[in-house]
Scaffold this motif. Structure first.
Motif, PDB file in Angstrom:
ATOM      1  N   GLY A 114     -20.970   8.192  -9.282  1.00 34.43           N
ATOM      2  CA  GLY A 114     -20.553   7.477 -10.482  1.00 34.43           C
ATOM      3  C   GLY A 114     -19.098   7.117 -10.612  1.00 34.43           C
ATOM      4  N   TYR A 115     -18.287   7.347  -9.583  1.00 32.66           N
ATOM      5  CA  TYR A 115     -16.877   6.963  -9.665  1.00 32.66           C
ATOM      6  C   TYR A 115     -16.722   5.453  -9.548  1.00 32.66           C
ATOM      7  N   GLU A 116     -15.723   4.930 -10.253  1.00 35.67           N
ATOM      8  CA  GLU A 116     -15.279   3.557 -10.036  1.00 35.67           C
ATOM      9  C   GLU A 116     -14.223   3.612  -8.941  1.00 35.67           C
ATOM     10  N   VAL A 117     -14.494   2.963  -7.843  1.00 36.14           N
ATOM     11  CA  VAL A 117     -13.681   3.130  -6.641  1.00 36.14           C
ATOM     12  C   VAL A 117     -12.880   1.869  -6.356  1.00 36.14           C
ATOM     13  N   SER A 118     -11.605   2.054  -5.984  1.00 42.13           N
ATOM     14  CA  SER A 118     -10.780   0.950  -5.490  1.00 42.13           C
ATOM     15  C   SER A 118     -10.659   1.076  -3.976  1.00 42.13           C
ATOM     16  N   TYR A 119     -11.162   0.062  -3.249  1.00 39.34           N
ATOM     17  CA  TYR A 119     -10.996   0.008  -1.801  1.00 39.34           C
ATOM     18  C   TYR A 119      -9.930  -1.027  -1.487  1.00 39.34           C
ATOM     19  N   VAL A 120      -8.916  -0.627  -0.728  1.00 40.73           N
ATOM     20  CA  VAL A 120      -7.783  -1.507  -0.440  1.00 40.73           C
ATOM     21  C   VAL A 120      -7.459  -1.414   1.043  1.00 40.73           C
ATOM     22  N   GLU A 121      -7.254  -2.566   1.676  1.00 45.47           N
ATOM     23  CA  GLU A 121      -6.732  -2.564   3.040  1.00 45.47           C
ATOM     24  C   GLU A 121      -5.240  -2.818   2.968  1.00 45.47           C
ATOM     25  N   SER A 122      -4.485  -1.960   3.616  1.00 44.26           N
ATOM     26  CA  SER A 122      -3.039  -1.903   3.396  1.00 44.26           C
ATOM     27  C   SER A 122      -2.245  -2.549   4.523  1.00 44.26           C
ATOM     28  N   GLY A 154       2.783   6.267   7.852  1.00 44.24           N
ATOM     29  CA  GLY A 154       2.249   5.747   6.597  1.00 44.24           C
ATOM     30  C   GLY A 154       2.766   4.379   6.213  1.00 44.24           C
ATOM     31  N   PHE A 155       3.455   3.694   7.116  1.00 49.23           N
ATOM     32  CA  PHE A 155       4.015   2.382   6.787  1.00 49.23           C
ATOM     33  C   PHE A 155       2.912   1.378   6.453  1.00 49.23           C
ATOM     34  N   LEU A 156       1.744   1.548   7.097  1.00 53.98           N
ATOM     35  CA  LEU A 156       0.587   0.690   6.806  1.00 53.98           C
ATOM     36  C   LEU A 156      -0.480   1.474   6.039  1.00 53.98           C
ATOM     37  N   GLY A 157      -0.027   2.452   5.271  1.00 51.30           N
ATOM     38  CA  GLY A 157      -0.930   3.262   4.471  1.00 51.30           C
ATOM     39  C   GLY A 157      -0.296   3.584   3.139  1.00 51.30           C
ATOM     40  N   ALA A 158       0.104   4.844   2.947  1.00 45.54           N
ATOM     41  CA  ALA A 158       0.668   5.279   1.666  1.00 45.54           C
ATOM     42  C   ALA A 158       1.917   4.483   1.291  1.00 45.54           C
ATOM     43  N   ARG A 159       2.773   4.239   2.256  1.00 46.88           N
ATOM     44  CA  ARG A 159       4.007   3.483   1.969  1.00 46.88           C
ATOM     45  C   ARG A 159       3.674   2.081   1.469  1.00 46.88           C
ATOM     46  N   TRP A 160       2.713   1.425   2.113  1.00 41.37           N
ATOM     47  CA  TRP A 160       2.299   0.087   1.695  1.00 41.37           C
ATOM     48  C   TRP A 160       1.693   0.128   0.299  1.00 41.37           C
ATOM     49  N   LEU A 161       0.861   1.106   0.020  1.00 40.73           N
ATOM     50  CA  LEU A 161       0.242   1.216  -1.301  1.00 40.73           C
ATOM     51  C   LEU A 161       1.286   1.452  -2.392  1.00 40.73           C
TER      52      LEU A 161
END
Length: 434
Positions: free
Chosen positions: A47-55, A152-159
């Motif tokens: 039941g979660y509302e999920v955000s899927y993002v490609e970074s 994380g440059f194309l992960g957490a940092r990008w987000l």
């Protein structure tokens, strides 16, 4: 809690079986998408509302979901884990590194320790909360991200740079590398909580010279020049710095073992830590280790260029001095280029620390939490850019004979089933009441 415990092993095994190898090549497509889709399905299923993002690049899948808490005015807690893993050569392993096999009381495979065990524990608790209609004390933000193994440059940092609204209201975070137990003496167990981590400087070194026939005299050989520079770096010992988290950790160890910590001899105290000394010892000073060396294309040709890669790690407050020291040691012939990530540090206090202590005490009475500095780096470096206070807390109760720190990026990486189940119980208590 029982349902979360019951499914964590299957979740960990399934995640490990998804090959999310990150080679560090930013031009190559990411391999996290399948794992991110699996996580998204597990969250949406309850039941979660999920955000899927490609970074920033195809295949760099990330998933973020939020569970509202009882007090919206309180800052949210971010619980994050990365989906990517470092490469593994199956020929070196007892089991296939992407099997997720459960054998001899362990879940085996690349990522079992770094860090799909925490992803699985977080998923199990998040699913249990939603299924049971549990409202935690504060908002919880669950984030499963890509590219941590390459900074994380194309992960957490990008987000953080492009989708900061996903983390609105977050004031604190937990993730790797902490919460695991160490046995310091007979019956004396401590759980390490990461409150600081060294900065990163990944250097690309280059020396240019004069190409020519290998049989002739040469005074401008770039291979020889770079080799000498690397040898100087290898022989250099950076100054010892006793930082606050390291001091607090070593004093805590002294209290638990009955061997007082002498601040004049920190290296002696570290040497008594056994297998843990490799990691803690690296937090006494800056380090710079050559990891790759490339030069030449034929045995009888002196090339015009030689290159090398160096993994540099600096203590908090040492960034500028570390850069200056490297330039001086390597010399004017060596061109330096690098990617860097800053050190991260917080204090070991506050309501979240109290909640960690209570959650561990409920499952392991008599154990103590100790702050420490991580010699490596995590996605905390990226989330700190949002003003979030970061802790390493992925709880595991480990047996004394397991050399846990050697399993990070190691052959036969594995996590004990009992430790996973323990971690779910602790994480459940923490996220409910923190």
């Amino acid at each position: 809690m029982d349902k979360a415990v019951a499914e964590v092993v299957a979740l960990a095994s399934a995640l490990i079986a998804i090959d999310t190898t990150n080679t560090g090549d930013r031009q190559a497509p990411g391999r996290e998408r399948v794992a991110a889709e699996y996580v998204a399905e597990q969250l949406a299923d309850v039941g979660y509302e999920v955000s899927y993002v490609e970074s920033g690049a195809p295949g760099r899948g990330n998933v973020v979901a939020r569970l509202p808490g009882a007090d919206p005015a309180r800052g949210a807690l971010l619980v994050h884990g990365h989906l990517d893993v470092v490469p593994a050569d199956a020929a070196d392993w007892t089991v296939h590194p992407f099997s997720g096999e459960v054998r001899d009381g362990y879940v085996w495979g690349r990522g079992a320790v770094d860090m799909k065990h925490m992803v699985a524990m977080t998923l199990a608790v998040a699913r249990a909360f939603k299924r049971a209609g549990i409202t935690p004390a504060r908002d919880l933000i669950f984030a499963f991200v890509s590219d941590e193994e390459a900074g994380g440059f194309l992960g957490a940092r990008w987000l953080v740079d492009h989708r900061p609204e996903l983390f609105d209201g977050a004031t604190e975070a937990i993730s790797e590398v902490g919460g695991f137990s160490v046995t310091l003496a007979d019956g004396v167990r401590a759980y390490l909580v990461e409150t600081a981590e060294k900065g990163v400087m990944w250097l690309r070194l280059k020396v240019q010279g004069t190409a020519g026939h290998g049989s002739m005299l040469h005074t401008d050989n770039p291979v020889a020049k770079l080799a000498l520079a690397i040898a100087r770096l290898e022989q250099h010992e950076f100054p010892l710095v006793l930082s606050a988290p390291v001091r607090e950790f070593l004093h805590g160890v002294g209290e638990l073992t009955g061997v007082p910590f002498d601040e004049r001899r920190p290296e002696e105290a570290v040497a008594r830590l056994g297998n843990l000394s490799r990691m803690i010892g690296a937090t006494l000073r800056d380090t710079a280790n050559v990891t790759m060396f490339q030069a030449g294309y034929k045995a009888n040709v002196v090339p015009s260029t030689a290159t090398a890669s160096v993994d540099g790690r600096m203590l908090p407050g040492r960034e500028a001095q570390f850069e200056a020291d490297l330039a001086r040691i390597l010399g004017p012939d060596v061109e330096m280029d690098w990617d860097s990530l800053p050190p991260v540090q917080t204090t070991f206090d506050g309501a979240l620390v109290d909640a960690m202590t209570a959650a561990i005490a409920a499952e392991d009475p008599g154990a103590r939490l100790l702050p420490y500095m991580l010699s490596a780096g995590t996605d905390a470096k990226s989330f700190a850019r949002l003003g979030i206070r970061n802790f390493g807390f992925a709880p595991l109760r480990l047996t004394p004979e397991l050399d846990f720190t050697a399993l990070f990026h190691g052959v036969d990486e594995r996590v004990p089933v009992a430790a996973l189940e323990f971690g779910v119980r602790v994480l459940f208590r923490l996220l409910l009441d923190c």
